[in-house]
Design a protein around this motif. Structure first.
Motif, short mmCIF file in Angstrom:
data_model
loop_
_atom_site.label_atom_id
_atom_site.label_comp_id
_atom_site.label_asym_id
_atom_site.label_seq_id
_atom_site.Cartn_x
_atom_site.Cartn_y
_atom_site.Cartn_z
N HIS A 159 85.25 35.33 26.67
CA HIS A 159 85.68 34.86 25.90
C HIS A 159 86.91 35.04 24.38
N ARG A 160 86.77 36.36 24.56
CA ARG A 160 87.97 36.58 24.09
C ARG A 160 89.22 36.56 24.93
N PRO A 251 84.69 29.32 30.54
CA PRO A 251 84.03 29.64 29.51
C PRO A 251 84.58 28.51 28.60
N MET A 252 83.15 27.62 28.07
CA MET A 252 83.94 26.45 26.93
C MET A 252 84.61 27.41 26.06
N GLU A 253 83.85 28.37 25.74
CA GLU A 253 84.40 28.49 24.20
C GLU A 253 85.36 29.59 24.86
N ARG A 254 86.52 29.77 24.20
CA ARG A 254 87.26 30.87 23.61
C ARG A 254 88.62 30.91 23.22
N GLU A 255 88.85 32.42 22.40
CA GLU A 255 89.67 33.60 21.15
C GLU A 255 90.45 33.44 21.71
N ARG A 324 94.96 35.85 14.65
CA ARG A 324 94.38 35.17 15.52
C ARG A 324 95.72 34.40 16.11
#
Length: 326
Positions: A159-160, A251-255, A324
């Motif tokens: 996700h990263r 993936p729904m989550e991402r960073e 970020r």
């Protein structure tokens, strides 16, 4: 007749599969750094499955290079004569083993559209994937496939996502050039102060009109890293339509983090304040390490430590600092 098993390797092995329908050309590489073998093992598994008919390449072309730096792999270390994943370019007069590999690898990259480069890292931490710049027409890394590259990155699994590699390197090279002004002219110094120093496999691929991602599958010795690499290969094959199997959803989550600086190890006595893992968060002013002479290295802002290498070579990367994406 006796054979010299310690002699330098003399060839680079690749495995090419052509689907019988047209499609994209994918290159998958493992062990660009010789002690990063999760990609090698995942590729070996999939080659066996293709040979047994358990996996079918139906469209396009896929080329697997399980051991991209055979000298470093033979020595079970990151580099052979030097870091293959820096200063990536053909050499009219090769100076070392990696120059000779690049003279074979660069034309191979030229012959493909997409690259999946499989790596691992020294210290603990979760897998992540590295991408190139946004679309631009600038001088440093002009690019026009940001959307396709992001889609590929999202499908590899982690996700990263990390960006900002080449411009961070450009700043690091400028500092090395300034520091070397009063130094000698060694081969190692000429490499790390070359403006091409930040160019590795994916950067070269982008410079030739393609796109690609670097997948950091986990810690070197983590058995799960092989499964991360295997999943990413199958996802990429499915995404590009080279196999019938469709990829799993993104993936729904991402960073998304951006590298903003690289800090070199200046002396063997430089030490970290603690045992850092990739993506450990730090607050502005927090102690990261100490130089041999006692000078403190503190976080310049809130951010994250990336690729900390407590055994880093003097004059080369010690750790990266990321923030970020704004």
């Amino acid at each position: 007749m006796t054979s010299n098993h310690s002699a330098n390797p003399t060839h680079l092995r690749s495995h090419i599969f052509h689907g019988l329908a047209p499609g994209p050309r994918l290159l998958v590489t493992g062990a660009v750094h010789g002690n990063e073998t999760c990609g090698t093992r995942a590729i070996t598994q999939l080659l066996e499955e293709i040979d047994k008919g358990q996996l079918s390449i139906e469209r396009g072309t896929v080329t697997f290079v399980p051991i991209t730096n055979p000298l470093a792999y033979q020595r079970k270390q990151r580099m052979g004569d030097r870091n293959l994943n820096r200063n990536m370019a053909p050499s009219a007069i090769p100076q070392d083993f990696e120059d000779r590999i690049a003279n074979v690898l660069c034309p191979l990259l030229d012959a493909h559209d997409v690259l999946l480069d499989l790596h691992s890292f020294h210290t603990g931490g979760a897998p992540f994937v590295m991408i190139g710049p946004q679309n631009n027409t600038g001088a440093l890394e002009p690019f026009s496939h940001a959307a396709e590259e992001m889609q590929l990155a999202l499908h590899t699994g982690p996700h990263r996502i990390v960006e900002g590699w080449l411009d961070t390197y450009a700043r690091g090279v400028q500092r090395r050039v300034a520091a070397a002004a009063n130094g000698g002219g060694t081969r190692a110094q000429s490499l790390v102060t070359d403006t091409n120093y930040g160019v590795g496999t994916t950067e070269y691929m982008r410079s030739r009109g393609g796109y690609g991602v670097t997948l950091e599958c986990g810690q070197h010795d983590d058995p799960q890293a092989v499964q991360v690499a295997r999943h990413a290969i199958l996802q990429t094959l499915g995404l590009l339509g080279l196999i019938a199997q469709k990829p799993s959803p993104e993936p729904m989550e991402r960073e998304i983090l951006r590298l903003v600086d690289v800090v070199d190890r200046e002396h063997a006595g430089d030490t970290f304040a603690r045992e850092w893992r990739s993506f450990d968060a730090v607050k502005a002013g927090e102690a990261i390490g100490t130089r041999d002479g006692g000078a403190a290295i503190d976080a310049p802002a809130d951010g994250f430590i990336v690729f900390p290498n407590p055994r880093g070579e003097v004059g080369q990367e010690w750790f990266y600092f990321a923030q970020r994406r704004v």
